[in-house]
Design an enzyme around this catalytic site. Structure first.
Site, PDB file in Angstrom:
ATOM      1  N   CYS A   1      47.294  40.618  41.625  1.00 42.68           N
ATOM      2  CA  CYS A   1      45.858  40.825  41.818  1.00 42.68           C
ATOM      3  C   CYS A   1      45.614  41.547  43.449  1.00 42.68           C
ATOM      4  CB  CYS A   1      44.997  39.612  41.732  1.00 42.68           C
ATOM      5  SG  CYS A   1      43.235  39.945  42.122  1.00 42.68           S
TER       6      CYS A   1
ATOM      7  N   CYS B   1      42.590  40.512  45.257  1.00 44.24           N
ATOM      8  CA  CYS B   1      42.858  39.056  45.753  1.00 44.24           C
ATOM      9  C   CYS B   1      43.614  38.969  47.025  1.00 44.24           C
ATOM     10  CB  CYS B   1      43.418  38.158  44.793  1.00 44.24           C
ATOM     11  SG  CYS B   1      42.712  38.196  43.142  1.00 44.24           S
ATOM     12  N   ASP B   2      44.721  39.704  46.979  1.00 47.20           N
ATOM     13  CA  ASP B   2      45.750  39.488  47.984  1.00 47.20           C
ATOM     14  C   ASP B   2      46.048  40.739  48.888  1.00 47.20           C
ATOM     15  OD1 ASP B   2      45.951  36.864  47.073  1.00 47.20           O
ATOM     16  OD2 ASP B   2      47.562  37.567  45.322  1.00 47.20           O
TER      17      ASP B   2
END
Ligand code: NDP
Length: 311
Positions: free
Chosen positions: A134, A137-138
């Site tokens: 992701c 997200c990261d």
């Protein structure tokens, strides 16, 4: 046999939020948590884009908080998975992995989706230590670093573009000699000078001491020009698709051709009365915790309305 007015299946942001809303509406929900309580988010570290946490919050802490909040309003949790269903008539019947049966007047399916991985043991070894599925997200953790994205579809191109705004260099590892993504996404990738596309390339493994430091790659595997080499990278992002966790419900409710549960647009209602779907299992596009949480709230509100018509 357990009997409940409302069974919630899944323990990601959608499931727990549904449980909070249903609990506060006095529905005494029962929630089947699955084998990974907290869901996909627990595979990441810090969550920085969930509103209300200006300094960010540890993903596991966020999910523990949601669970505790659901518990406070009377949700009962079962650590198990749903193995079999019979939705041919209401009350709906479900069987857990230990063989026990649950009867429910309504069901919220919030079983999420699972990112597809290549199946390399190194992906597990470096999970959360350089391996991610992701970018939204990261990606932030890879500012000014070198990353690779695997895949040639729209997701991979979108993630490569997104990461190019943060990282110093992005490699896109594509197994075919072409991209499968839509033309506009291909153009964006091919015209982005920070992105280098490695066509006809497969990943054999990852290496590094305390995290990913590089990938072992092979170019034109099995052909006379075959060449293996090591590519130094700090982050390895999978973008080869997601699989909605809907198998066990498919005999009864409508899904699209890739298995995402179909809902009436703008609502969590499925093709069966009293069965609702929330979060990633019904969302092929956004896949964000905040969106899953919102749809969980909608599902609980709809379930409450449905249950009141039964009384
Ligand atoms: P896709 O299935 O479209 O693409 C998957 C990609 O991963 C393909 O390039 C595929 O290669 C590659 N791949 C699959 N397995 C492997 C493997 N084992 N090793 C190496 N590569 C692999 O998935 P997406 O998630 O990209 O997209 C899903 C759907 O969502 C699509 O319909 C897409 O259009 C849509 N979408 C739309 C967006 C938008 O419009 N903005 C954004 C994101 C998704 P190969 O081509 O060789 O099969």
């Amino acid at each position: 046999m357990e009997k409940t007015k409302l069974l919630i299946i899944g323990s990601g942001p959608a499931g727990y939020t549904a449980a909070i809303y249903a609990g506060r509406a006095n529905l005494s929900p029962v929630l089947v948590e699955g084998m990974q309580p907290g869901g996909q988010l627990t595979t990441t570290t810090e969550v920085e884009n969930f509103p209300g946490f200006p300094e960010g919050i540890d993903a596991n802490e966020l999910m523990d908080n949601m669970r505790a909040q659901a518990e406070r309003f009377g949700c009962k949790f079962i650590l198990s998975t749903v193995e079999r269903t019979d939705f041919s008539a209401s009350p709906y019947r479900l069987w857990l992995d230990d063989g026990s049966e649950i009867e429910a007047d309504s069901v919220i399916i919030a079983t999420g989706a699972s990112a597809k991985y290549l199946g390399l043991s190194d992906e597990q070894k470096y999970m959360g230590m350089g391996v991610s599925a992701c970018a939204t997200c990261d990606g932030f953790f890879y500012r000014k670093k070198v990353v690779a994205v695997v895949g040639g579809g729209d997701t991979a191109c979108e993630e490569a573009n997104y990461l190019s705004g943060l990282a110093s260099k992005v490699y896109l590892i594509v197994r075919k000699p072409f991209l499968r993504a839509s033309q506009i996404m291909q153009d964006r990738v091919l015209n982005n000078e920070k992105i280098e596309v490695l066509f006809e390339t497969n990943t054999l493994g990852l290496y590094g001491e305390d995290g990913v430091e590089g990938a072992h790659l092979v170019y034109k595997k099995g052909e006379p020009e075959e060449k293996t080499y090591d590519l130094p990278i700090d982050g390895f992002f999978l973008a080869i698709g997601h699989r909605p966790n809907s198998e066990v419900f498919r005999p009864w409710i409508e899904t699209d051709e890739t298995g995402y549960i179909k809902t009436i647009p703008g609502t969590p209602r499925t093709s069966l009365p009293g069965i609702f779907a929330a979060g990633d299992v019904a969302d092929p596009h956004y896949r964000q915790a905040i969106i899953a949480a919102g749809s969980g709230a909608q599902a609980a509100m709809e379930a409450e309305k449905y249950l009141s018509t039964l009384e």
